[in-house]
Scaffold this motif. Structure first.
Motif, PDB file in Angstrom:
ATOM      1  N   TYR A 221       0.948  -1.316  -0.027  1.00 56.99           N
ATOM      2  CA  TYR A 221       0.041  -0.015  -0.068  1.00 56.99           C
ATOM      3  C   TYR A 221       0.910   1.093   0.062  1.00 56.99           C
ATOM      4  CZ  TYR A 221      -3.672  -3.241   1.792  1.00 56.99           C
ATOM      5  OH  TYR A 221      -4.387  -4.236   2.027  1.00 56.99           O
TER       6      TYR A 221
ATOM      7  N   LEU B  90       1.007   3.608  -3.253  1.00 57.95           N
ATOM      8  CA  LEU B  90      -0.166   4.628  -3.430  1.00 57.95           C
ATOM      9  C   LEU B  90       0.020   5.901  -2.635  1.00 57.95           C
ATOM     10  CD1 LEU B  90      -2.580   4.486  -5.125  1.00 57.95           C
ATOM     11  CD2 LEU B  90      -3.925   3.440  -3.390  1.00 57.95           C
ATOM     12  N   ALA B  91       0.349   5.532  -1.485  1.00 56.81           N
ATOM     13  CA  ALA B  91       0.607   6.620  -0.299  1.00 56.81           C
ATOM     14  C   ALA B  91       1.848   7.684  -0.964  1.00 56.81           C
ATOM     15  CB  ALA B  91       0.772   6.191   0.892  1.00 56.81           C
TER      16      ALA B  91
ATOM     17  N   PHE C 213       6.053   1.384   6.950  1.00 63.11           N
ATOM     18  CA  PHE C 213       5.196   1.986   5.889  1.00 63.11           C
ATOM     19  C   PHE C 213       5.228   3.832   6.099  1.00 63.11           C
ATOM     20  CE2 PHE C 213       1.408   4.527   5.550  1.00 63.11           C
ATOM     21  CZ  PHE C 213       0.941   4.253   4.619  1.00 63.11           C
TER      22      PHE C 213
ATOM     23  N   PHE D  53      -3.089  -3.923  -7.603  1.00 64.79           N
ATOM     24  CA  PHE D  53      -3.414  -4.525  -6.161  1.00 64.79           C
ATOM     25  C   PHE D  53      -4.285  -5.617  -6.343  1.00 64.79           C
ATOM     26  CE2 PHE D  53      -1.946  -0.538  -3.439  1.00 64.79           C
ATOM     27  CZ  PHE D  53      -0.966  -0.658  -3.963  1.00 64.79           C
TER      28      PHE D  53
END
Lengths: 79, 489
Positions: free
Chosen positions: B74, B77-78, B236, B284
């Protein structure tokens, strides 16, 4: 006028930090698979929603930014 | 000859012809070859910068990462989104400097902003070193996708050689224009394919996206959220911040900024770009779909997940189209990387460091001649193999992120960073990244007293902090001794 324009840009710069706070700062609070939101696991849904919010915020910043008014990029003074 | 192979070969020929045709009507001097004559409008600039979002990395790497590690992916995307927020403020400043000073490369930017030639040479060396793994990554992905999509008719080394030959040829002739023209076709193809795969695969195998996530959560509890160790929340957060800063620091991305006709084009691009990166959701979904359908891939083989699932699901003609899309998806960033690397070697190492008297024409000739050499180095490392696509990308990012402080501070009204400070900081950060990568150390090994929550923080952050510390100390020391005060821009 110059000082007013400067402070408005600073305010817009401040608004641009919201996506960082939401996306990076918010994730620890939503780090569990359920509930599924729109069928997505919660952290992925959270990031996705923040991508959309970021576009909305930055579209607002673009609209209010004095740098985007008037003619585009006056030619440089230097030869 | 199978249908799939035929489609891939036609696409390869088409990419070559389009790349060659892009030269028409333009005299390829250095500025035209390296930054498209600074004449690109919204669409080309958008596609060149968006090329960063849809490289072979997002196609195979992101789906492979989802397949192998789950939630960790993820981060892509961030960081792509936050990178654009930084870009909104940074890109117009960079662009204006570049136009005023007629810059064609990133090291020149450092030379002008800090008035220091050695700094430019250091940036050129680190930049080229960071671009090689990125190029290797494109070739690796190309090899995987073409060999599997052709059902083995083209072997992986053959695919790598073919891709390298095509991209080298059209880059030598057309430079950035060749890349921009191919980018249009590539982005239309990949968008279509990605959305199709992301919707169809979950529907076909699970009955829908929501049902797929429920099935995965049932089979692998917790896989869809960040784990306590490894690709944890701390990993992350640190990785997203690092890559958001580093995103525009890649030399080829930096010089893509120069191709814009105006600065407002850049701001508009950064506002819209996150919507475009949202398409990664479909990658994804496709990666998640592969988890239970092609089980058992581990190590570097996780990159095969998406394309293996395709061959298992679709008729050969569709697999051929996926293969052709993968080929283009690797060739476009490959072309931009080759152009930037060759320009830097010729202009910023040869001319700046060895022969200042070299004419523009001589530098342009040398840059074009260096294209095959750089491509060969990348092919060599590709065929040696080993690392996953994401691992390669993360190392490259950690290297270029070291440029961020010096770039950002250079726009301060009174820049507190001196040229020596920037030089020593970047050098220290780079050495740290290389040492970390070669020894495979984690932050926990370096600082065992850290609380558990911080153990998985991306080690690149340690390098960046070291960089900042050294920059601050050296800059402060220089300003304390009047004799060494340098003339600043």
């Amino acid at each position: 006028m110059v000082s007013l324009r400067f402070s408005r840009r600073k305010l817009l710069l401040l608004c641009s930090t919201l996506p960082f706070i939401g996306m990076v700062g918010g994730v620890p609070f939503v780090n569990r698979v359920t509930p599924f939101v729109f069928g997505l696991p919660l952290p992925l849904a959270w990031i996705t929603i923040w991508v959309l919010l970021t576009v909305a915020i930055m579209a607002g910043v673009y609209a209010l930014d004095p740098a985007n008014r008037g003619g585009d990029d006056p030619p440089d003074q230097r030869p | 000859m199978s249908v799939a192979l035929l489609i891939i070969l036609v696409a390869a020929a088409g990419a070559l012809l389009l790349g060659l045709a892009a030269r028409r009507g333009h005299d390829m001097d250095l500025e035209q070859w390296s930054v498209g004559g600074r004449s690109f409008g919204t669409l080309f600039v958008f596609l060149l910068l968006a090329g960063e979002i849809y490289t072979i990395f997002s196609f195979l790497g992101a789906s492979g990462f989802i397949y192998g590690k789950g939630a960790g992916a993820y981060y892509i995307l961030a960081y792509l989104t936050l990178n654009q927020v930084i870009g909104y403020w940074l890109l117009p400043l960079v662009w204006r400097t570049a136009r005023r000073e007629h810059l064609v490369s990133q090291p020149q930017f450092f030379v002008r902003q800090y008035g220091s030639k050695p700094l430019g040479i250091l940036v050129a060396v680190v930049g080229v070193a960071a671009m090689i793994p990125y190029l290797v990554l494109q070739f690796t992905g190309l090899g995987i996708i073409v060999s599997i999509a052709s059902y083995g008719a083209i072997s992986r080394p053959q695919a790598v050689w073919m891709g390298a030959a095509i991209v080298t040829t059209y880059v030598m002739i057309s430079g950035m224009r060749g890349a921009a023209w191919n980018a249009v076709i590539k982005d239309i193809l990949i968008l279509t394919i990605v959305v199709f795969l992301g919707l169809y695969l979950p529907l076909h195998y699970y009955g829908g996206i929501g049902a797929m996530f429920q099935a995965i959560d049932h089979a692998k509890p917790g896989f869809l959220a960040f784990p306590a160790r490894g690709n944890s929340v701390a990993w992350f957060q640190s990785t997203v911040l690092l890559n958001a800063m580093g995103g525009f620091m890649y030399p080829h991305v930096f010089s893509s900024i120069f191709t814009a006709r105006g600065s407002r084009i850049l701001r508009r691009n950064t506002v819209v770009m996150p919507l475009y990166s949202l398409m990664l959701l479909f990658v994804f979904f496709a990666g998640f779909a592969a988890i239970q359908q092609v089980p058992g891939l581990t190590g570097a083989a996780i990159d095969l997940a998406l394309i293996k699932l395709c061959t298992q699901t679709f008729a050969p003609w569709l697999v051929g189209i996926v293969g052709a899309t993968g080929l283009l998806t690797a060739l476009v960033p490959g072309a931009v990387l080759l152009t930037a690397a060759a320009t830097m070697l010729a202009n910023d190492l040869y001319r700046a460091g060895i022969r200042p008297a070299a004419t523009n024409a001589a530098v342009t000739r040398l840059a074009k001649a260096l294209v095959p050499a750089v491509a060969m180095v990348a092919v060599f490392f590709t065929l040696r193999g080993g690392a996953t696509i994401v691992a390669l990308l993360l190392m490259g990012y950690n290297l270029v992120t070291q440029f961020f402080p010096a770039v950002a501070f250079s726009f301060a009204r009174r820049n507190p960073v001196t040229s020596r400070g920037a030089f020593c900081g970047i050098l220290a950060g780079t050495v740290c990244v290389v040492a970390i990568t070669l020894t495979n150390i984690t932050l926990f090994d370096l600082l065992p007293f850290l609380p558990v929550a911080l153990r998985d923080v991306n080690v690149g952050l340690a390098a960046l902090i070291l960089n900042l510390g050294v920059t601050a100390i050296v800059s402060a020391a220089a300003s304390l001794t009047p004799a060494t005060v340098e003339t600043q821009n």
